[in-house]
Design an enzyme around this catalytic site. Structure first.
Site, PDB file in Angstrom:
ATOM      1  N   GLU A  58      52.064  61.241  60.624  1.00  0.00           N
ATOM      2  CA  GLU A  58      51.668  61.298  59.219  1.00  0.00           C
ATOM      3  C   GLU A  58      50.335  62.016  59.116  1.00  0.00           C
ATOM      4  OE1 GLU A  58      51.139  57.616  56.967  1.00  0.00           O
ATOM      5  OE2 GLU A  58      50.621  58.746  55.161  1.00  0.00           O
ATOM      6  N   ASN A 117      51.414  63.301  52.453  1.00  0.00           N
ATOM      7  CA  ASN A 117      51.300  62.534  51.211  1.00  0.00           C
ATOM      8  C   ASN A 117      51.216  63.454  50.003  1.00  0.00           C
ATOM      9  OD1 ASN A 117      50.879  59.571  52.063  1.00  0.00           O
ATOM     10  ND2 ASN A 117      49.484  60.707  53.398  1.00  0.00           N
ATOM     11  N   GLU A 149      55.673  62.029  51.384  1.00  0.00           N
ATOM     12  CA  GLU A 149      55.487  60.604  51.085  1.00  0.00           C
ATOM     13  C   GLU A 149      54.982  60.427  49.664  1.00  0.00           C
ATOM     14  OE1 GLU A 149      53.276  58.364  53.944  1.00  0.00           O
ATOM     15  OE2 GLU A 149      54.524  59.053  55.625  1.00  0.00           O
ATOM     16  N   ASP A 179      56.467  55.311  49.821  1.00  0.00           N
ATOM     17  CA  ASP A 179      55.307  54.771  50.535  1.00  0.00           C
ATOM     18  C   ASP A 179      54.898  53.421  49.945  1.00  0.00           C
ATOM     19  OD1 ASP A 179      53.206  54.731  52.299  1.00  0.00           O
ATOM     20  OD2 ASP A 179      52.261  56.558  51.562  1.00  0.00           O
ATOM     21  N   GLU A 236      54.337  50.040  58.526  1.00  0.00           N
ATOM     22  CA  GLU A 236      52.940  50.497  58.479  1.00  0.00           C
ATOM     23  C   GLU A 236      52.011  49.397  58.977  1.00  0.00           C
ATOM     24  OE1 GLU A 236      52.062  53.416  54.737  1.00  0.00           O
ATOM     25  OE2 GLU A 236      51.678  51.287  54.500  1.00  0.00           O
TER      26      GLU A 236
END
Ligand code: C2E
Ligand code: CA
Ligand code: CA
Ligand code: CA
Length: 279
Positions: A58, A117, A149, A179, A236
């Site tokens: 990520e 993101n 995301e 997310d 996460e």
């Protein structure tokens, strides 16, 4: 000197809040930082629970400030969102992360998936799918190895206008990840409308699931839902071996968290990956 810089970096990383609160960031400062590419991509690995293979990274923005050290996104992302500057940051992150991801693929001999993101603001650009596709083509990266995301709480406001963009991104092969799952208000409704490929269980559930049955139940039902919808499940905030064992036993697919690694710059990622192709 180098040691001082390293120590400063370590200190900043362990003390992000001290910096944020003490020295308020001005809009002007942020503009200059974006223009100077001071906001750079860091990478946090995601590994498969079953094989411990690194599957994905990520991209997390860091402001590498010439004087203040490394500043975490909490200190500047919302300011950027409120002031309409988030799109400039997103573009800058894409522009840096895609060639870096290509560099990584060349070194590894395979494409790691890369997750980026996106703020809802960026989804307002009607040609976003073409823009990202062009960028991916330019760097010879398959669209299918890029996941976008989206934070569910921010999707709600203008879902209709963003739906078209999301569907076209999906048609081009990009992955779509929901997310912070479980923290928003209409996550279930959004699952119905948007063809998500991945669900990220928020770290607030992962971090206390070992001693909180409600959190554990929320993970269990999220996983069930995701599997029924053919989605990949990312846990996460896996910080401890106990977090790992529980999320694994609850059938999560990928682990992301400090137990595996903190987010790191490309150079460190390359070294880290060299050490452990599988973690
Ligand atoms: P997020 O997308 O939910 O990212 C995960 C956050 O959890 C990251 O914080 C990551 O460093 C942190 N994290 C990962 N593993 C652990 C763990 O085991 N324990 C704990 N306590 N934390 C962990 P970070 O990097 O500070 O980013 C915060 C948020 O800022 C992100 O949350 C995301 O919403 C936003 N953000 C970061 N980069 C970008 C960007 O390039 N664009 C946009 N639009 N938002 C970004
Ligand atoms: Ca994220
Ligand atoms: Ca998240
Ligand atoms: Ca978050």
């Amino acid at each position: 000197d180098v040691l001082t810089q390293k120590l400063q970096k370590l200190f900043t990383e362990s003390q992000p809040n001290t910096l944020q609160v003490k020295d308020k960031i001005s809009l002007e400062e942020l503009k200059v930082a974006i223009a100077n590419d001071e906001i750079v991509p860091f990478y946090q690995p995601q590994v498969a629970f079953t094989t411990k293979q690194v599957k994905s990274v990520e991209v997390l923005a860091r402001w590498v400030h010439p004087e203040r050290g490394t500043i975490n996104p909490a200190a500047f992302i919302s300011l950027a969102e409120e002031s309409g500057m988030i799109d400039a940051i997103t573009r800058s992150i894409f522009r840096q992360a895609l060639p870096q991801s290509k560099e990584l693929a060349n070194i590894l001999g395979r494409h790691l998936n890369i997750s980026i993101n996106l703020s809802t603001d960026s989804l307002c650009a009607i040609d976003l799918p073409e823009q990202i596709e062009d960028l991916a083509n330019m760097h010879d990266i398959p669209c299918s190895s890029i996941t976008l995301e989206l934070t569910e709480s921010r999707l709600i406001q203008n879902l209709i206008s963003t739906l078209d963009v999301l569907l076209r991104l999906r048609l081009k092969g990009f992955g779509l990840s929901i997310d912070d799952f479980g923290t928003g208000y209409s996550s279930l409704e959004q699952l119905k409308k948007i063809p998500f490929t991945e669900l990220k269980i928020d770290r607030q559930f992962i971090c206390d699931a070992t001693n909180n049955n409600t959190s554990k139940a929320i993970i269990e039902s999220s996983v069930n839902l995701a599997k029924t919808l053919n989605m990949l499940v990312v846990a996460e905030g896996v910080e401890t071996a106990a977090d790992w064992d529980l999320a694994k036993s609850l059938q999560c697919d990928l682990a992301q968290g400090y137990l595996v690694s903190k987010p790191m710059p490309l150079d460190d990622l390359i070294i880290w990956l060299n050490d452990k192709q599988s973690w």
